[in-house]
Design a protein around this motif. Structure first.
Motif, PDB file in Angstrom:
ATOM      1  N   ALA A   1       0.846  -1.197   0.000  1.00  0.00           N
ATOM      2  CA  ALA A   1       0.000   0.000   0.000  1.00  0.00           C
ATOM      3  C   ALA A   1       0.877   1.240   0.000  1.00  0.00           C
ATOM      4  N   ASP A   2       0.865   1.973  -1.108  1.00  0.00           N
ATOM      5  CA  ASP A   2       1.622   3.228  -1.239  1.00  0.00           C
ATOM      6  C   ASP A   2       0.952   4.043  -2.323  1.00  0.00           C
ATOM      7  N   ASP A   3       0.707   5.328  -2.033  1.00  0.00           N
ATOM      8  CA  ASP A   3      -0.017   6.144  -3.021  1.00  0.00           C
ATOM      9  C   ASP A   3       0.852   6.532  -4.209  1.00  0.00           C
ATOM     10  N   ALA A   4       2.188   6.482  -4.060  1.00  0.00           N
ATOM     11  CA  ALA A   4       3.086   6.847  -5.154  1.00  0.00           C
ATOM     12  C   ALA A   4       3.222   5.675  -6.119  1.00  0.00           C
TER      13      ALA A   4
ATOM     14  N   GLY B   1       7.683  -0.217  -8.029  1.00  0.00           N
ATOM     15  CA  GLY B   1       9.043  -0.659  -7.746  1.00  0.00           C
ATOM     16  C   GLY B   1       9.076  -1.722  -6.664  1.00  0.00           C
ATOM     17  N   LEU B   2       8.275  -1.555  -5.617  1.00  0.00           N
ATOM     18  CA  LEU B   2       8.202  -2.559  -4.551  1.00  0.00           C
ATOM     19  C   LEU B   2       7.668  -3.881  -5.090  1.00  0.00           C
TER      20      LEU B   2
ATOM     21  N   GLU C   1       8.639  -9.467  -6.306  1.00  0.00           N
ATOM     22  CA  GLU C   1       8.468 -10.587  -7.234  1.00  0.00           C
ATOM     23  C   GLU C   1       9.813 -11.148  -7.689  1.00  0.00           C
ATOM     24  N   GLU C   2      10.807 -10.280  -7.789  1.00  0.00           N
ATOM     25  CA  GLU C   2      12.152 -10.743  -8.165  1.00  0.00           C
ATOM     26  C   GLU C   2      12.711 -11.716  -7.129  1.00  0.00           C
TER      27      GLU C   2
END
Length: 215
Positions: free
Chosen positions: A6-9, A15-16, A21-22
């Motif tokens: 959960a991040d608005d950016a 990126g997270l 997933e990596e």
């Protein structure tokens, strides 16, 4: 490991997701506001959620408030707060749950991916991981009746490192003492805080850290 982000950016959120997933984490949902976070946690029951503090509509503490609400609906749901800011008001509510499974890291101080992922795993398993700056600001709110008053300065130092999620060997390296000396300090901390052996070492460790952060 199953994760909600959960991040608005959008760029940070994406990126997270790619980073997780990596490293073979399964991202169940990636959302941008508190309401969606609560719904995602209630629906998916993730192993851990990564939550920013400031999200729409006011960009103040919606993320923290949503995390508290989510944990009231799904008791003990592990939450890692990942933010640029230290917001202590609702952090206290997160810490009020003696089950632990809470972390609070600052984005600009996460310097190592493996350490961050290790922190996620610790929180998912019921532990606590706090950035030293977060700990310092929580300590400013220390209550008059300090349950830690009986601890020695060294024991407080050990407990502070425990709050950062460090293991006994890591604490020994940090303080340049033996593992045996650290274990002695930890046992003394447990005894002085009234944490009994039948609670189990991991649970006692979490309870001791929560007492430290709330004191």
């Amino acid at each position: 490991m199953r994760v909600v982000v959960a991040d608005d950016a959008v760029l940070i959120r994406s990126g997270l997701v790619r980073l997780l997933e990596e490293f073979d984490f399964e991202v169940l949902a990636a959302v941008g506001d508190g309401e969606a976070l609560v719904k995602a946690i209630a629906t998916h029951r993730p192993d851990v959620s990564i939550v920013d503090v400031r999200m729409p509509p006011s960009f103040t503490d919606e993320g923290l408030r949503a995390a508290v609400e989510a944990r009231s609906q799904v008791p003990g749901s592990p939450v890692m707060i990942l933010s640029q800011y230290v917001e202590v008001s609702y952090a206290d509510d997160l810490l009020a749950d003696a089950r632990g499974a809470v972390g609070y890291l600052l984005k600009d101080r996460v310097a190592d991916v493996e350490e961050f992922l290790d922190g996620l795993r610790r929180v998912a398993s019921g532990g606590t991981v706090f950035d030293p700056q977060v700990v310092a600001q929580l300590m400013v709110r220390r209550r008059r009746d300090d349950p830690l008053a009986s601890l020695t300065p060294r024991e407080r130092e050990v407990l502070g490192l425990m709050a950062e999620g460090k293991s006994n060997p890591a604490i020994g390296r940090e303080l340049v003492v033996t593992d045996g000396a650290v274990e002695k300090h930890v046992r003394s901390i447990f005894n002085k805080l009234g944490l009994h052996a039948d609670d189990g070492d991991q649970h006692r460790r979490v309870l001791a850290v929560l007492t430290y952060l709330r004191s």
